[in-house]
Write a protein that holds these residues in place. Sequence first.
Motif, PDB file in Angstrom:
ATOM      1  N   ARG A  90     -50.645  21.359 -16.335  1.00 35.87           N
ATOM      2  CA  ARG A  90     -51.380  21.385 -17.603  1.00 35.87           C
ATOM      3  C   ARG A  90     -50.990  22.569 -18.477  1.00 35.87           C
ATOM      4  NH1 ARG A  90     -57.550  19.493 -16.552  1.00 35.87           N
ATOM      5  NH2 ARG A  90     -57.566  20.015 -18.767  1.00 35.87           N
TER       6      ARG A  90
ATOM      7  N   LEU B 161     -58.994   7.508 -17.811  1.00 33.48           N
ATOM      8  CA  LEU B 161     -57.678   7.140 -17.285  1.00 33.48           C
ATOM      9  C   LEU B 161     -56.964   6.189 -18.240  1.00 33.48           C
ATOM     10  CD1 LEU B 161     -58.279   6.669 -13.436  1.00 33.48           C
ATOM     11  CD2 LEU B 161     -57.070   8.531 -14.592  1.00 33.48           C
TER      12      LEU B 161
ATOM     13  N   VAL C 102     -48.691  13.021 -15.123  1.00 35.47           N
ATOM     14  CA  VAL C 102     -49.907  12.202 -15.036  1.00 35.47           C
ATOM     15  C   VAL C 102     -50.768  12.673 -13.866  1.00 35.47           C
ATOM     16  CG1 VAL C 102     -50.795   9.899 -14.494  1.00 35.47           C
ATOM     17  CG2 VAL C 102     -48.958  10.166 -16.154  1.00 35.47           C
TER      18      VAL C 102
ATOM     19  N   SER D  42     -51.755   7.457 -23.817  1.00 35.79           N
ATOM     20  CA  SER D  42     -50.984   8.644 -24.202  1.00 35.79           C
ATOM     21  C   SER D  42     -49.599   8.630 -23.568  1.00 35.79           C
ATOM     22  CB  SER D  42     -51.728   9.921 -23.786  1.00 35.79           C
ATOM     23  OG  SER D  42     -52.930  10.068 -24.509  1.00 35.79           O
TER      24      SER D  42
ATOM     25  N   TYR E  28     -52.877  15.770 -14.828  1.00 33.62           N
ATOM     26  CA  TYR E  28     -53.994  15.519 -15.740  1.00 33.62           C
ATOM     27  C   TYR E  28     -55.028  14.573 -15.130  1.00 33.62           C
ATOM     28  CZ  TYR E  28     -51.831  17.978 -19.628  1.00 33.62           C
ATOM     29  OH  TYR E  28     -51.318  18.959 -20.435  1.00 33.62           O
ATOM     30  N   ALA E  29     -54.547  13.510 -14.481  1.00 38.95           N
ATOM     31  CA  ALA E  29     -55.469  12.528 -13.914  1.00 38.95           C
ATOM     32  C   ALA E  29     -56.223  13.083 -12.712  1.00 38.95           C
ATOM     33  CB  ALA E  29     -54.706  11.264 -13.523  1.00 38.95           C
TER      34      ALA E  29
ATOM     35  N   ASN F  21     -57.230   6.266 -21.460  1.00 41.71           N
ATOM     36  CA  ASN F  21     -56.708   7.127 -22.522  1.00 41.71           C
ATOM     37  C   ASN F  21     -55.429   7.824 -22.074  1.00 41.71           C
ATOM     38  OD1 ASN F  21     -58.812   6.500 -24.265  1.00 41.71           O
ATOM     39  ND2 ASN F  21     -60.088   8.170 -23.540  1.00 41.71           N
ATOM     40  N   THR F  22     -55.394   8.236 -20.809  1.00 40.75           N
ATOM     41  CA  THR F  22     -54.185   8.860 -20.269  1.00 40.75           C
ATOM     42  C   THR F  22     -53.022   7.878 -20.278  1.00 40.75           C
ATOM     43  OG1 THR F  22     -55.507  10.310 -18.834  1.00 40.75           O
ATOM     44  CG2 THR F  22     -53.193  10.002 -18.246  1.00 40.75           C
TER      45      THR F  22
END
Length: 220
Positions: free
Chosen positions: A62, A148, A98, A154, A101-102, A150-151
């Motif tokens: 991140r 998730l 991913v 993106s 962030y996830a 939204n991830t």
Amino acid sequence: MDWQLARDSFWPILSGGLTGTIPLTLVSFAIGLVIALFVALLRLSPNVVLAGIGTAYVSVIRGTPLLVQLFIVFYGLPNLGVVVDPWPSAIIAFSLNVGGYAAEIVRAAILSVPRGQWEAGYTIGMSTARTLRRIVLPQATRVSVPPLSNTFISLVKDTSLASTILVTEQFRKAQEIAASNTDQFMLLYVEAALIYWMFCTVLATAQGAIEKRLDRYVAH
């Protein structure tokens, strides 16, 4: 504006999305979710060392740009004697990103499940792993779907960075066409942007439908 060029280039750019962007997104997201679950469990571990490893991973991912992560995998690893082709490099970088962030999304979703659900599993003789798999994760999944999703959306847009390491995806197709039509960069890049927008609009609509369906199972 060369509208004939716009019509002729639409399908090649769209096909780049269908055969490059979408598969790259799906594979990277699937692997990223596995990484995210593993890292989330590390973060939740009572073991200080394991929790520290999970925290460090999330912090690094991140705290650094995705483009830099992509370049480290593709251009940096060869310096260590590890040569990775463009497609695998993109998948590795996007999956790791991913995952970072996830992992926080998954961790928060697991923590949102009441402690009583864990205790209920233990009461009927389930192990911690089975309680997690059979009771906690299904409930956490419902909570994690919106963030998730939204991830995922993106990531569809972020895959355009793969063009910098010569992966043939949607934006790379637009660049190739623009290279032989140097006076039409604006037209071709706007066209690529509209196709990205089209993909994301479809995915956002699907996300809304999934959330509405899952909402009936979530207690308010």
